[in-house]
Design a protein around this motif. Structure first.
Motif, short mmCIF file in Angstrom:
data_model
loop_
_atom_site.label_atom_id
_atom_site.label_comp_id
_atom_site.label_asym_id
_atom_site.label_seq_id
_atom_site.Cartn_x
_atom_site.Cartn_y
_atom_site.Cartn_z
N UNK A 85 -20.96 23.76 -9.17
CA UNK A 85 -20.54 22.55 -9.79
C UNK A 85 -21.68 21.81 -10.68
N UNK A 86 -21.46 21.55 -11.85
CA UNK A 86 -22.72 20.95 -12.69
C UNK A 86 -22.88 19.47 -12.02
N UNK A 87 -23.99 19.25 -12.36
CA UNK A 87 -24.57 17.83 -11.66
C UNK A 87 -23.98 16.86 -12.70
N UNK A 88 -23.54 17.12 -13.65
CA UNK A 88 -23.28 16.04 -14.46
C UNK A 88 -21.50 15.94 -14.65
N UNK A 89 -21.01 15.04 -15.06
CA UNK A 89 -19.60 14.76 -14.66
C UNK A 89 -19.09 13.76 -14.01
N UNK A 90 -17.91 13.82 -13.73
CA UNK A 90 -17.05 12.83 -12.66
C UNK A 90 -16.95 13.38 -11.42
N UNK A 91 -17.15 12.39 -10.47
CA UNK A 91 -16.74 12.82 -8.97
C UNK A 91 -15.71 11.59 -8.53
N UNK A 92 -14.42 11.94 -8.36
CA UNK A 92 -13.72 10.74 -7.81
C UNK A 92 -13.52 10.97 -6.34
N UNK A 93 -14.54 11.48 -5.46
CA UNK A 93 -14.54 11.89 -4.28
C UNK A 93 -13.27 12.19 -3.69
N UNK A 94 -12.53 13.24 -4.16
CA UNK A 94 -11.29 13.88 -3.84
C UNK A 94 -11.54 14.42 -2.62
N UNK A 95 -10.49 14.69 -1.76
CA UNK A 95 -10.59 15.23 -0.55
C UNK A 95 -11.10 14.50 0.41
N UNK A 96 -11.73 15.06 1.38
CA UNK A 96 -12.20 14.25 2.68
C UNK A 96 -13.58 14.70 3.01
N UNK A 97 -14.37 15.20 2.19
CA UNK A 97 -15.90 15.58 2.23
C UNK A 97 -16.77 15.28 0.91
N UNK A 98 -17.96 15.05 1.09
CA UNK A 98 -18.81 14.66 0.27
C UNK A 98 -19.12 16.24 -0.41
N UNK A 99 -19.53 16.19 -1.70
CA UNK A 99 -19.84 17.34 -2.29
C UNK A 99 -21.21 17.77 -2.22
N UNK A 100 -21.64 18.98 -2.33
CA UNK A 100 -23.07 19.28 -1.88
C UNK A 100 -24.15 18.66 -2.75
N UNK A 101 -23.81 17.94 -4.00
CA UNK A 101 -24.67 17.33 -5.00
C UNK A 101 -25.29 15.92 -4.16
N UNK A 102 -24.62 15.48 -3.39
CA UNK A 102 -25.04 14.10 -2.65
C UNK A 102 -26.02 14.32 -1.44
N UNK A 103 -26.88 13.37 -1.56
CA UNK A 103 -27.75 13.38 -0.25
C UNK A 103 -28.12 11.73 0.21
N UNK A 104 -27.97 11.76 1.63
CA UNK A 104 -28.10 10.45 2.13
C UNK A 104 -29.76 10.13 2.21
N UNK A 105 -30.10 8.87 2.11
CA UNK A 105 -31.53 8.42 1.96
C UNK A 105 -32.00 8.24 3.18
N UNK A 106 -31.12 8.28 4.36
CA UNK A 106 -31.31 8.28 5.65
C UNK A 106 -30.29 9.16 6.44
N UNK A 107 -30.71 9.65 7.48
CA UNK A 107 -29.73 10.24 8.30
C UNK A 107 -28.74 9.33 8.59
N UNK A 108 -27.12 9.47 8.00
CA UNK A 108 -26.19 8.55 8.08
C UNK A 108 -25.75 8.14 9.36
N UNK A 109 -25.29 6.83 9.63
CA UNK A 109 -24.38 6.61 10.55
C UNK A 109 -23.00 7.03 10.34
N UNK A 110 -22.41 8.18 11.05
CA UNK A 110 -21.39 8.65 10.42
C UNK A 110 -19.87 7.72 10.68
N UNK A 111 -20.24 6.79 11.62
CA UNK A 111 -19.29 5.81 11.85
C UNK A 111 -18.82 4.87 10.61
N UNK A 112 -19.86 4.64 9.94
CA UNK A 112 -19.84 3.60 8.74
C UNK A 112 -19.42 4.33 7.32
N UNK A 113 -19.07 5.43 7.44
CA UNK A 113 -18.65 5.90 6.02
C UNK A 113 -17.57 6.82 6.14
N UNK A 114 -16.82 7.09 5.04
CA UNK A 114 -15.87 8.33 4.92
C UNK A 114 -15.46 8.47 3.50
#
Length: 289
Positions: A85-114
């Motif tokens: 998938x190209x890095x440019x374009x629209x992401x509506x965060x469809x589905x229930x998982x982040x797409x591979x192009x995203x990266x957390x700045x720290x190891x995430x607290x998985x209880x605080x995002x969805x």
């Protein structure tokens, strides 16, 4: 031993020399050299040049006017097993998982995002320092210029919360929503900084703000990451998703080599008083001219 390349003119205007690379071969037998080029403030980027071989078995980079070419014919490759998938374009965060192009700045607290047809970020850290805030979600900037826009529902923020869109690196700035005393405003903050040991040296100064109604807001950051140029980043906001209002002065992005990963667009939500608030990101769009 033979020198293949050293201080060779690079393909990116204003950027560094090709370095730290390796030889790769396509399934059809063609050879290429893949190297990195320092292209701050965007970071190190990969570049590719064809390779030929001498009669005694040494690789030779195919040059253009004595330098690594700005462009070459694309390698002939079979269709990949999956489309990237190209890095440019629209992401509506469809589905229930982040797409591979995203990266957390720290190891995430998985209880605080969805993710559930939209990205929900619940405050995970009480701090006044964006660098220490967990669950900041980042996306690589595209060059030479690009614009990121997020649609943010901030109706569930709590007093003391800060949520928005940043140009994130050792020297950073952001546009976002501040919730204080039951009132909501949009602010542009710059002056966030770290030293060479990753210690925070500045938590930022608010330089512009405007009152906005509770509910939805669109936040926008535009970055010019052409090496050797002015390196400006600008911020704007909208309450209808159509008409954007510039907020704050231009921000000059840093180009210190020690932070060679380069700038990233960053979506954040953190608390300065107490946990419990949240925001929902319905849409992220990255565009290039």
């Amino acid at each position: 031993m033979r020198q293949v390349l050293l201080n060779l003119g690079g393909p990116v205007s204003g950027g560094g020399v090709p370095h730290q690379g390796g030889l790769v071969q396509t399934p059809s037998g063609a050879w290429y050299y893949m190297a990195f080029v320092d292209a701050y403030p965007g970071g190190r980027i990969p570049v590719l040049a064809p390779i030929s071989w001498t009669s005694d078995g040494w690789p030779v980079v195919q040059l253009v006017n004595g330098a690594w070419g700005a462009s070459y014919p694309s390698p002939v490759l079979p269709a990949p097993p999956r489309q990237v998938t190209p890095l440019i374009g629209v992401d509506t965060f469809d589905g229930t998982a982040l797409k591979p192009k995203w990266e957390w700045n720290h190891n995430p607290d998985t209880t605080k995002w969805s993710v559930d047809n939209g990205l929900t970020l619940r405050t995970a850290t009480v701090t006044n320092d964006l660098y220490w805030a967990r669950n900041t979600l980042t996306h690589r900037i595209q060059g030479p210029t690009s614009t990121a826009t997020v649609q943010l529902d901030h109706s569930a923020m709590r007093d003391g919360d800060r949520a928005g869109l940043a140009l994130l690196r050792d020297s950073s700035a952001w546009i976002g929503v501040k919730r204080d005393g039951g009132a909501t405003r949009v602010a542009m903050v710059n002056g966030l900084s770290m030293d060479g040991n990753w210690n925070t040296t500045g938590t930022g100064t608010e330089v512009a703000s405007a009152t906005v109604p509770s509910g939805r807001i669109w936040l926008r950051a535009t970055a010019d990451i052409r090496p050797g140029a002015g390196r400006p980043g600008t911020f704007s906001y909208s309450t209808d998703g159509v008409n954007f209002i510039r907020l704050g002065p231009s921000f000059t992005m840093g180009n210190d080599w020690r932070f060679f990963m380069g700038y990233r667009y960053a979506i954040f939500n953190y608390a300065t008083q107490a946990l419990g608030g949240s925001v929902k990101v319905a849409r992220f769009e990255l565009s290039t001219p």
